[in-house]
Write a protein that holds these residues in place. Structure first.
Motif, PDB file in Angstrom:
ATOM      1  N   UNK A  78       0.827  -1.204   0.000  1.00  0.00           N
ATOM      2  CA  UNK A  78       0.000   0.000   0.000  1.00  0.00           C
ATOM      3  C   UNK A  78       0.861   1.253   0.000  1.00  0.00           C
ATOM      4  N   UNK A  79       0.258   2.342  -0.487  1.00  0.00           N
ATOM      5  CA  UNK A  79       0.900   3.645  -0.408  1.00  0.00           C
ATOM      6  C   UNK A  79      -0.193   4.701  -0.501  1.00  0.00           C
ATOM      7  N   UNK A  80       0.203   5.972  -0.475  1.00  0.00           N
ATOM      8  CA  UNK A  80      -0.791   7.045  -0.496  1.00  0.00           C
ATOM      9  C   UNK A  80      -0.249   8.275  -1.198  1.00  0.00           C
ATOM     10  N   UNK A  81      -1.165   9.025  -1.811  1.00  0.00           N
ATOM     11  CA  UNK A  81      -0.864  10.369  -2.309  1.00  0.00           C
ATOM     12  C   UNK A  81      -1.410  11.344  -1.275  1.00  0.00           C
ATOM     13  N   UNK A  82      -0.531  12.153  -0.696  1.00  0.00           N
ATOM     14  CA  UNK A  82      -0.970  13.076   0.352  1.00  0.00           C
ATOM     15  C   UNK A  82      -0.576  14.522   0.031  1.00  0.00           C
ATOM     16  N   UNK A  83      -0.245  14.790  -1.235  1.00  0.00           N
ATOM     17  CA  UNK A  83       0.223  16.124  -1.614  1.00  0.00           C
ATOM     18  C   UNK A  83      -0.922  17.084  -1.932  1.00  0.00           C
ATOM     19  N   UNK A  84      -2.168  16.611  -1.835  1.00  0.00           N
ATOM     20  CA  UNK A  84      -3.337  17.474  -2.062  1.00  0.00           C
ATOM     21  C   UNK A  84      -4.272  17.357  -0.862  1.00  0.00           C
ATOM     22  N   UNK A  85      -5.220  18.289  -0.726  1.00  0.00           N
ATOM     23  CA  UNK A  85      -6.181  18.181   0.379  1.00  0.00           C
ATOM     24  C   UNK A  85      -7.003  16.884   0.303  1.00  0.00           C
ATOM     25  N   UNK A  86      -7.349  16.444  -0.936  1.00  0.00           N
ATOM     26  CA  UNK A  86      -8.071  15.179  -1.112  1.00  0.00           C
ATOM     27  C   UNK A  86      -7.032  14.087  -1.351  1.00  0.00           C
ATOM     28  N   UNK A  87      -6.777  13.267  -0.342  1.00  0.00           N
ATOM     29  CA  UNK A  87      -5.723  12.251  -0.424  1.00  0.00           C
ATOM     30  C   UNK A  87      -6.260  10.948  -1.006  1.00  0.00           C
ATOM     31  N   UNK A  88      -5.334  10.107  -1.467  1.00  0.00           N
ATOM     32  CA  UNK A  88      -5.685   8.818  -2.069  1.00  0.00           C
ATOM     33  C   UNK A  88      -4.864   7.723  -1.403  1.00  0.00           C
ATOM     34  N   UNK A  89      -5.538   6.655  -1.002  1.00  0.00           N
ATOM     35  CA  UNK A  89      -4.860   5.470  -0.472  1.00  0.00           C
ATOM     36  C   UNK A  89      -5.003   4.372  -1.516  1.00  0.00           C
ATOM     37  N   UNK A  90      -3.906   3.664  -1.821  1.00  0.00           N
ATOM     38  CA  UNK A  90      -3.953   2.738  -2.951  1.00  0.00           C
ATOM     39  C   UNK A  90      -3.050   1.524  -2.766  1.00  0.00           C
ATOM     40  N   UNK A  91      -3.330   0.524  -3.587  1.00  0.00           N
ATOM     41  CA  UNK A  91      -2.459  -0.639  -3.743  1.00  0.00           C
ATOM     42  C   UNK A  91      -1.482  -0.306  -4.864  1.00  0.00           C
ATOM     43  N   UNK A  92      -0.207  -0.558  -4.623  1.00  0.00           N
ATOM     44  CA  UNK A  92       0.789  -0.185  -5.634  1.00  0.00           C
ATOM     45  C   UNK A  92       1.284  -1.411  -6.402  1.00  0.00           C
ATOM     46  N   UNK A  93       1.520  -1.245  -7.709  1.00  0.00           N
ATOM     47  CA  UNK A  93       2.163  -2.318  -8.475  1.00  0.00           C
ATOM     48  C   UNK A  93       3.622  -2.447  -8.041  1.00  0.00           C
ATOM     49  N   UNK A  94       4.202  -3.640  -8.219  1.00  0.00           N
ATOM     50  CA  UNK A  94       5.631  -3.753  -7.950  1.00  0.00           C
ATOM     51  C   UNK A  94       6.409  -2.971  -9.015  1.00  0.00           C
ATOM     52  N   UNK A  95       7.681  -2.772  -8.798  1.00  0.00           N
ATOM     53  CA  UNK A  95       8.469  -1.902  -9.676  1.00  0.00           C
ATOM     54  C   UNK A  95       8.467  -2.378 -11.123  1.00  0.00           C
ATOM     55  N   UNK A  96       8.624  -3.680 -11.333  1.00  0.00           N
ATOM     56  CA  UNK A  96       8.644  -4.209 -12.701  1.00  0.00           C
ATOM     57  C   UNK A  96       7.313  -3.958 -13.400  1.00  0.00           C
ATOM     58  N   UNK A  97       6.216  -4.161 -12.687  1.00  0.00           N
ATOM     59  CA  UNK A  97       4.889  -3.953 -13.281  1.00  0.00           C
ATOM     60  C   UNK A  97       4.646  -2.481 -13.569  1.00  0.00           C
ATOM     61  N   UNK A  98       5.063  -1.611 -12.648  1.00  0.00           N
ATOM     62  CA  UNK A  98       4.898  -0.172 -12.871  1.00  0.00           C
ATOM     63  C   UNK A  98       5.668   0.259 -14.109  1.00  0.00           C
ATOM     64  N   UNK A  99       6.893  -0.254 -14.269  1.00  0.00           N
ATOM     65  CA  UNK A  99       7.688   0.078 -15.455  1.00  0.00           C
ATOM     66  C   UNK A  99       7.010  -0.430 -16.725  1.00  0.00           C
ATOM     67  N   UNK A 100       6.434  -1.619 -16.637  1.00  0.00           N
ATOM     68  CA  UNK A 100       5.762  -2.189 -17.808  1.00  0.00           C
ATOM     69  C   UNK A 100       4.537  -1.364 -18.187  1.00  0.00           C
ATOM     70  N   UNK A 101       3.771  -0.952 -17.194  1.00  0.00           N
ATOM     71  CA  UNK A 101       2.589  -0.124 -17.450  1.00  0.00           C
ATOM     72  C   UNK A 101       2.998   1.201 -18.089  1.00  0.00           C
ATOM     73  N   UNK A 102       4.049   1.818 -17.564  1.00  0.00           N
ATOM     74  CA  UNK A 102       4.534   3.081 -18.135  1.00  0.00           C
ATOM     75  C   UNK A 102       4.961   2.888 -19.590  1.00  0.00           C
ATOM     76  N   UNK A 103       5.628   1.775 -19.879  1.00  0.00           N
ATOM     77  CA  UNK A 103       6.069   1.490 -21.247  1.00  0.00           C
ATOM     78  C   UNK A 103       4.863   1.274 -22.169  1.00  0.00           C
TER      79      UNK A 103
END
Length: 199
Positions: A78-103
């Motif tokens: 898990x991780x979160x975006x907290x840089x805005x007043x409306x925050x988001x809590x989420x499940x994160x992809x592993x690094x390899x999957x995140x790179x694949x999605x970006x590609x």
């Protein structure tokens, strides 16, 4: 114009696990929150289009996505975006999957017809280029993010095979997105080549 998103949807097992996470959070917070009722997914692209133009856009997505191969998506906690007043809590992809999605997003952006995108869509935003994620809860306060971290102390290590991308359309009456199409990833690289563009 209608709102559309291109997303990765997990299999039924992972979808069910994410639904349970949302239910636990709803019970912990004692309220409904953003995305509490939506099925787990990773948003790739957001765009606006007129309904009558959607068939053209769908065919172009089919052409481009036919060039992408199925792949495994790993989820790693898990991780979160907290840089805005409306925050988001989420499940994160592993690094390899995140790179694949970006590609994959980059490839879609490169191969999708610039003419179609310019003339038949608006506000085309590659959402996943920032940080691919599967939302558990959005529109949360920073205090509620701390509640999330205290609640979800287990490791969430899961994976699923992604064989298709899915298109969602916003249902304005319900205020939620409906699944309207699933487009298979076929791994046919020639489909997006210049030869196809001649026809």
């Amino acid at each position: 114009m209608s709102e559309y998103t291109l997303v990765i949807s997990p299999d039924q097992r992972v979808t069910g696990l994410v639904r349970k996470l949302k239910k636990r959070l709803q019970e912990r917070l004692g309220r409904n929150y953003g995305s509490v009722n939506s099925l787990g997914h990773i948003t790739l692209i957001y765009f606006l289009a007129h309904d009558e133009d959607y068939p053209l856009i769908l065919e172009e997505f089919k052409r481009v996505l036919a060039g992408l191969a199925p792949f495994k998506v790993g989820l790693s906690g898990f991780d979160a975006f907290t840089d805005r007043p409306e925050c988001v809590f989420y499940v994160k992809p592993d690094d390899d999957s995140a790179d694949r999605v970006l590609a994959q997003c980059k490839e879609i952006g490169t191969n999708f017809s610039k003419f179609l995108r310019r003339n038949y869509t608006d506000k085309w935003d590659i959402v996943a280029r920032k940080s691919p994620h599967m939302t558990v809860g959005r529109d949360l306060t920073k205090l509620e993010i701390e509640e999330c971290r205290a609640l979800f102390t287990e490791s969430f290590i899961e994976s699923f095979q992604c064989n298709s991308f899915v298109i969602h359309k916003l249902n304005e009456e319900r205020g939620q997105y409906d699944v309207i199409d699933a487009i298979p990833l076929l791994g046919h690289e020639y489909m997006v080549g210049q030869q196809m563009r001649l026809f």
